[in-house]
Design an enzyme around this catalytic site. Structure first.
Site, short mmCIF file in Angstrom:
data_model
loop_
_atom_site.label_atom_id
_atom_site.label_comp_id
_atom_site.label_asym_id
_atom_site.label_seq_id
_atom_site.Cartn_x
_atom_site.Cartn_y
_atom_site.Cartn_z
N TYR A 1 -8.62 45.72 13.96
CA TYR A 1 -7.74 44.73 14.65
C TYR A 1 -6.36 44.51 13.67
O TYR A 1 -5.57 43.78 14.34
CB TYR A 1 -8.25 43.30 15.20
CG TYR A 1 -9.38 43.63 16.14
CD1 TYR A 1 -9.99 44.87 16.52
CD2 TYR A 1 -10.32 42.45 16.60
CE1 TYR A 1 -10.94 44.84 17.45
CE2 TYR A 1 -11.14 42.51 17.45
CZ TYR A 1 -11.72 43.88 17.70
OH TYR A 1 -12.86 43.96 18.71
N HIS B 1 -18.94 48.60 13.89
CA HIS B 1 -18.05 48.67 15.13
C HIS B 1 -18.19 49.74 15.99
O HIS B 1 -18.17 49.55 17.35
CB HIS B 1 -16.74 48.82 14.53
CG HIS B 1 -15.68 48.17 15.58
ND1 HIS B 1 -14.41 47.63 15.19
CD2 HIS B 1 -15.73 48.20 16.91
CE1 HIS B 1 -13.70 47.22 16.19
NE2 HIS B 1 -14.30 47.35 17.32
N ASP C 1 -14.03 36.16 16.74
CA ASP C 1 -14.47 37.37 16.66
C ASP C 1 -13.20 38.41 16.34
O ASP C 1 -12.34 38.60 17.05
CB ASP C 1 -14.76 38.01 18.16
CG ASP C 1 -15.55 39.44 18.14
OD1 ASP C 1 -16.80 39.70 17.99
OD2 ASP C 1 -14.66 40.32 18.13
#
Ligand SMILES: NC(=O)c1ccc[n+]([C@@H]2O[C@H](COP(=O)([O-])OP(=O)(O)OC[C@H]3O[C@@H](n4cnc5c(N)ncnc54)[C@H](OP(=O)(O)O)[C@@H]3O)[C@@H](O)[C@H]2O)c1
Length: 286
Positions: free
Chosen positions: A50, A108, A45
């Site tokens: 990120y 997200h 994931d």
């Protein structure tokens, strides 16, 4: 092979995966994901926000494991909502990951032009660039404001979930559409109070397991998809070793009592969208 569960679009997702939030892109992500794949994880994931998709992709490529045996999830950041921006962002994530397709792609954070972003995701699914599409951080209120207008039902909703926040009303709502709940912060992001809850430490002693394994097993037996994050090989390994014991019904009930009905993050709170939007610039490393 780790066990899988069928999503409402027919795809089979591994019930446990490896989370990569807050693992830096200085080689640490490459190392951690490589370790996870060697230890048997087949589900990773990540997210554009990120900033480590490229290292995730490299670790997958260098693992030598056939692409169709690894489930890869990434996520669309708020900056790229709306049809055109989302269409471009999907290509950018594929390029960073070095992949032809993603197994799962998520909205997200559910603010702004979510319907436009969703249409772009539906089109990418149609074109074979994404196998399953889903959402994240949708509370019951946010879910009801967007999802009834979607043509395609989300396959998952990835939300904060652990014994302190068991999302009961949301789970009822999702179950009606056979939407799976994915847990972020399955270990409470390392919350020591949670890891030291007497009900959990007692069960750890009984089964010869550690607290993390009891919590992850509880979540697994609750039908929740998990992807604990760790940068330590010993924990990466132990977090996967949750299938050689089973909690009894009364043990499950005892852990259910830890539910406080709220988490660290409240997606319904005022101003969340602005805070999140200013938190990351996902175009910074394009
Ligand atoms: N959709 C979203 O908005 C969202 C938000 C947050 C996270 N996520 C996803 O969900 C994944 C999991 O959530 P998370 O990373 O926030 O939190 P988490 O997996 O609940 O916890 C990770 C933390 O727990 C520690 N840890 C790992 N295994 C442990 C064990 N067995 N015993 C004790 N401590 C342990 C880790 O430290 P060490 O690394 O030092 O071992 C790390 O500090 C993320 O990595 C990301 O992929 C999604």
């Amino acid at each position: 092979m780790t066990a899988t569960i069928k999503l409402n679009d027919g795809n089979e997702i591994p019930v446990i995966g490896f989370g990569t939030f807050q693992i830096p892109n200085d080689g640490s992500t490459y190392r951690a994901v490589s370790d996870a794949l060697k230890l048997g994880y087949r589900h990773i994931d990540t997210a554009v926000a990120y900033f480590n998709e490229a290292e995730v992709g490299r670790a997958i490529k260098d693992s030598g494991i056939p692409r169709d045996q690894i489930w890869v999830t990434s996520k669309l950041w708020l900056q790229d909502f709306g049809f055109e921006a989302a269409t471009k962002a999907i290509e950018t994530s594929l390029t960073k990951l070095g992949l032809d397709y993603m197994d799962l792609y998520l909205i997200h954070q559910p603010y702004g032009d979510v319907p436009g972003a969703w249409r772009a995701m539906e089109a990418a699914k149609q074109a074979g660039k994404i196998r399953s599409i889903g959402v994240s951080n949708m509370t019951t209120k946010i879910w009801q404001s967007f999802v009834p207008q979607f043509v395609t039902k989300p396959a998952v909703n990835q939300v904060e979930f652990n014994p302190y926040f068991q999302q009961r009303p949301l789970r009822e709502l999702l179950a009606a559409d056979e939407v799976k709940l994915e847990a972020w912060a399955p270990l409470g992001q390392g919350n020591q109070a949670l890891l030291n809850e007497p009900v959990i430490t007692k069960l750890a002693e009984k089964y010869g397991k550690d607290a993390g394994q009891i919590i992850l097993r509880f979540e697994n037996q609750s039908g929740i998809i998990v992807f604990p994050k760790s940068v330590h090989p010993a924990r990466i390994k132990s977090n996967l070793e949750i299938f050689d014991f089973e909690l009894t019904t009364s043990e499950m009930t005892a852990i259910e009592q830890l539910d406080t009905d709220h988490g660290q993050h409240n997606p319904d709170a005022d101003g969340v969208q602005a805070i999140l939007l200013s938190a990351f610039d996902v175009h910074a490393d394009n």
